[in-house]
Design a protein around this motif. Structure first.
Motif, mmCIF file in Angstrom:
data_model
loop_
_atom_site.group_PDB
_atom_site.id
_atom_site.type_symbol
_atom_site.label_atom_id
_atom_site.label_comp_id
_atom_site.label_asym_id
_atom_site.label_seq_id
_atom_site.Cartn_x
_atom_site.Cartn_y
_atom_site.Cartn_z
ATOM 1 N N TRP A 1 0.831 -1.197 0.000
ATOM 2 C CA TRP A 1 0.000 0.000 0.000
ATOM 3 C C TRP A 1 0.864 1.246 0.000
ATOM 4 O O TRP A 1 2.013 1.242 0.431
ATOM 5 N N VAL B 1 -5.357 6.281 -1.621
ATOM 6 C CA VAL B 1 -4.774 4.974 -1.313
ATOM 7 C C VAL B 1 -4.398 4.302 -2.630
ATOM 8 O O VAL B 1 -5.240 4.166 -3.526
ATOM 9 N N ALA C 1 -2.594 0.842 -4.486
ATOM 10 C CA ALA C 1 -2.225 -0.566 -4.340
ATOM 11 C C ALA C 1 -1.018 -0.813 -5.236
ATOM 12 O O ALA C 1 -1.037 -0.468 -6.417
ATOM 13 N N VAL D 1 -4.878 -4.303 0.687
ATOM 14 C CA VAL D 1 -5.127 -2.857 0.662
ATOM 15 C C VAL D 1 -6.537 -2.558 1.178
ATOM 16 O O VAL D 1 -6.758 -1.558 1.864
ATOM 17 N N THR E 1 -7.271 -0.189 4.314
ATOM 18 C CA THR E 1 -8.182 0.950 4.171
ATOM 19 C C THR E 1 -9.239 0.915 5.266
ATOM 20 O O THR E 1 -9.592 1.954 5.838
#
Ligand code: IYR
Length: 221
Positions: free
Chosen positions: A68, A127, A129, A150, A154
């Motif tokens: 991540w 965010v 990946a 991920v 999150t």
């Protein structure tokens, strides 16, 4: 990348009544979390965002690859560019791309292509990946269960923000490719979602939602 060796587990065993108390308290706190779409422009210190990201970074991940990357955006110009690009995609989504049944499913939430919160909220945590990693020599290292890892991270990020007294909104403009371009991320990183983080607007409204009861979300066999 490989962690060397093993160490004794640090563990604080709890009596059962304390476990029950904590489980209930956490459940009640989790139930108070709401996805918020109207944000205040009140600032949030960067150190709080750093702690939330570090909490997210404790998530379990496939082969402990930690695939991540959290890009925390507070710069007004960058937020504006993200808003403009996201709204361009969203107009296309709401006007052309979304099938009728999808629009019907979204109607109770009152969402549309207008995304002012992308500029109003003090932080956008984008965010990413990582589809593969790079070792010290710059060679590709395979990542495993990237989406799952991920996704879990999150969820922890959302919980950490809630625990810190912050409101969040998971925003998923589609397609999201513009985020990697705009934020100058390398080819191996794919945008996963934008987590909008801040204080709710004083007059924020949320849809009246019913959460499924235990019998509908769990089976005990
Ligand atoms: N990405 C769009 C549409 C949207 C889709 C789902 I599924 C939602 O739960 C909410 C919105 C938007 O952000 O408006």
């Amino acid at each position: 990348m490989t962690d060397a060796g093993f160490e004794p587990l640090e563990w604080f065993a709890l009596p059962e009544d304390e476990m029950a108390h904590r489980a209930r308290a956490f459940r009640e706190e989790a139930a108070r979390r709401r996805t918020v779409r109207q944000f205040s422009d009140r600032a949030v210190p960067r150190s709080i965002i750093e702690d939330c990201i570090l909490a997210a970074g404790t998530a379990p991940s496939g082969a402990h690859r930690q695939p991540w990357r959290f890009v925390a955006v507070s710069d007004p110009g960058t937020k504006r560019r993200i808003r403009e690009a996201a709204e361009t995609e969203e107009v296309e989504f709401y006007e052309n791309r979304a099938p009728v049944d999808w629009l019907e499913a979204l109607a109770p939430l009152g969402t549309d292509a207008n995304k002012p919160f992308l500029e109003t909220a003090p932080w956008l945590i984008v965010v990413f990946a990582e589809s593969y990693g790079l070792d010290d020599a710059g060679e590709r290292v395979k990542n495993y269960y990237v989406q799952e890892s991920v996704g879990i991270a999150t969820g922890m990020l959302i919980s950490a923000a809630h625990a810190a007294g912050l409101a969040t909104l998971t925003h998923t403009p589609s397609p999201m490719r513009f985020l990697a371009t705009l934020l100058g991320r390398p080819e191996r990183e794919r945008a996963f979602l934008i987590l909008v983080v801040g204080h709710p607007a004083e007059d924020a409204m949320v849809p009246s939602l019913v959460r499924k009861p235990l019998e509908e979300i769990a089976s005990f066999v």
